[in-house]
Design an enzyme around this catalytic site. Structure first.
Site, mmCIF file in Angstrom:
data_model
loop_
_atom_site.group_PDB
_atom_site.id
_atom_site.type_symbol
_atom_site.label_atom_id
_atom_site.label_comp_id
_atom_site.label_asym_id
_atom_site.label_seq_id
_atom_site.Cartn_x
_atom_site.Cartn_y
_atom_site.Cartn_z
ATOM 1 N N ASP A 28 48.824 72.481 7.819
ATOM 2 C CA ASP A 28 50.284 72.806 8.676
ATOM 3 C C ASP A 28 50.957 71.710 9.156
ATOM 4 O OD1 ASP A 28 48.773 72.561 10.727
ATOM 5 O OD2 ASP A 28 49.131 74.780 11.562
ATOM 6 N N SER A 29 50.546 70.655 9.179
ATOM 7 C CA SER A 29 51.148 69.306 9.381
ATOM 8 C C SER A 29 52.441 69.152 8.472
ATOM 9 C CB SER A 29 50.292 68.154 9.216
ATOM 10 O OG SER A 29 49.592 68.180 8.161
ATOM 11 N N ASP A 33 45.186 75.412 5.513
ATOM 12 C CA ASP A 33 45.424 75.807 7.198
ATOM 13 C C ASP A 33 45.821 77.428 7.216
ATOM 14 O OD1 ASP A 33 44.879 74.286 9.113
ATOM 15 O OD2 ASP A 33 46.581 73.044 8.979
ATOM 16 N N LYS A 51 41.148 76.604 7.048
ATOM 17 C CA LYS A 51 40.910 75.849 8.482
ATOM 18 C C LYS A 51 41.657 76.867 9.677
ATOM 19 C CE LYS A 51 42.650 71.676 9.625
ATOM 20 N NZ LYS A 51 43.669 72.087 10.763
ATOM 21 N N GLU A 64 42.535 76.687 13.992
ATOM 22 C CA GLU A 64 42.310 76.261 15.141
ATOM 23 C C GLU A 64 41.904 77.275 16.157
ATOM 24 O OE1 GLU A 64 46.103 74.425 16.445
ATOM 25 O OE2 GLU A 64 46.222 73.521 14.422
ATOM 26 N N GLU A 121 39.993 66.872 16.781
ATOM 27 C CA GLU A 121 41.274 65.951 16.759
ATOM 28 C C GLU A 121 41.560 65.345 18.109
ATOM 29 O OE1 GLU A 121 44.780 68.075 14.957
ATOM 30 O OE2 GLU A 121 46.074 66.335 15.569
#
Ligand code: KIV
Length: 274
Positions: free
Chosen positions: A55-56, A94, A123, A125, A192
């Site tokens: 999502d960067s 993501d 992925k 978070e 991270e």
């Protein structure tokens, strides 16, 4: 033990089982982000093991301030572009902010990333309190990478992009979270911006591979945002990244140099670690 250059190009398509075997055999997993077909072809051809449609992309592709506005439809679009280029690397997508608030929504959105986007792993978070989401996805046959340490989707809650797990209590809590996520069925852990000692501790404690970004050389693998390691991110580069372009001279050579440096563990150095 993997012999660095000799293992630079792992020819067979990457799978979750092979990622686990690389860890067991003491190898290092080289991962990069990718968001479009042409770059994904080059990233894959360089021997990268995992391509993350992060999502960067909200920041590096769309010029947004944070990753928060990224939608499931946007991740699907970019994942489709990357999956079309895939020869060997595993494609991970993501789950964007608020796309997994409960198990049912997470299942619906992860299903879309896999069915419509062609992702092979998702992925998300979140700490140990996300274990029930991971468990639901794993039970449905969705390979999952959990993401601990700095979680950019929490930027407004934590008030900035800071190194996490610096004090002993936070570090212990992160290890407990990681173990809970592994027990819940996570196949991979991404960490991270944490101290290098904690990255190493997590890699030693967990059975699943631990891939770091700003988490030191003791992790089982590394990931960088591709624009960062090609030196084209506007502004000051993050401390944990290295620009591979000046020495390599071309994008394919820079990507290969990164993969090789991860495999032989010359990247990250202490200057890239916390
Ligand atoms: O979205 C992303 O690119 C990430 C990075 C930590 C690799 O999650």
């Amino acid at each position: 033990m993997y012999a660095g250059g000799a293992e630079k190009k792992r020819e067979r398509p990457m799978t979750v089982a092979r990622l686990h075997a690389i860890k067991r055999e003491g190898g290092a997993i080289a991962c990069l982000t990718a968001y479009d077909y042409s770059m994904a072809r080059a990233v894959d051809a360089a021997g990268t093991d995992v391509m993350l449609v992060g999502d960067s992309l909200g920041m590096v592709m769309q010029g947004r301030e944070t990753t928060l506005p990224v939608t499931v439809d946007e991740i699907i679009y970019h994942t489709r572009c990357v999956a079309a280029a895939r020869q060997r690397a595993l494609v991970m997508a993501d789950m964007p902010f608020m796309s997994y608030p409960d198990a049912a929504t997470a299942l619906a959105n992860a299903g879309r990333l896999m069915k419509e986007g062609g992702a092979q792993m998702v992925k998300l978070e979140g700490a140990g309190d996300q274990a029930h989401i991971v468990a639901a996805l794993a039970a449905a046959g969705v390979p999952v990478c959990a993401h601990l340490g700095l979680q950019p989707q929490l930027v407004h809650k934590i008030g900035g992009y800071r190194v996490q797990g610096r004090d002993a209590e936070d570090a212990d809590a992160m290890v407990e979270d990681a173990l809970a996520l592994e027990r819940a069925g996570a196949d991979l852990l991404l960490v991270e911006c944490i101290p290098a000692a904690l990255g190493k501790r997590l890699a030693r404690r967990l059975r699943i591979p631990v891939v770091g970004i700003g988490a030191g050389a003791g992790c089982d693998g590394q990931i960088l945002v591709v624009q960062d390691m090609l030196g084209i991110t506007p502004g000051r580069p993050p401390r944990f990244s290295r620009d591979f372009m000046p020495d390599a001279g071309s994008i394919p050579a820079a990507l290969e140099a990164y993969v090789e440096a991860v495999r032989v563990r010359t990247f990250p150095g202490e200057e890239h670690s916390f």
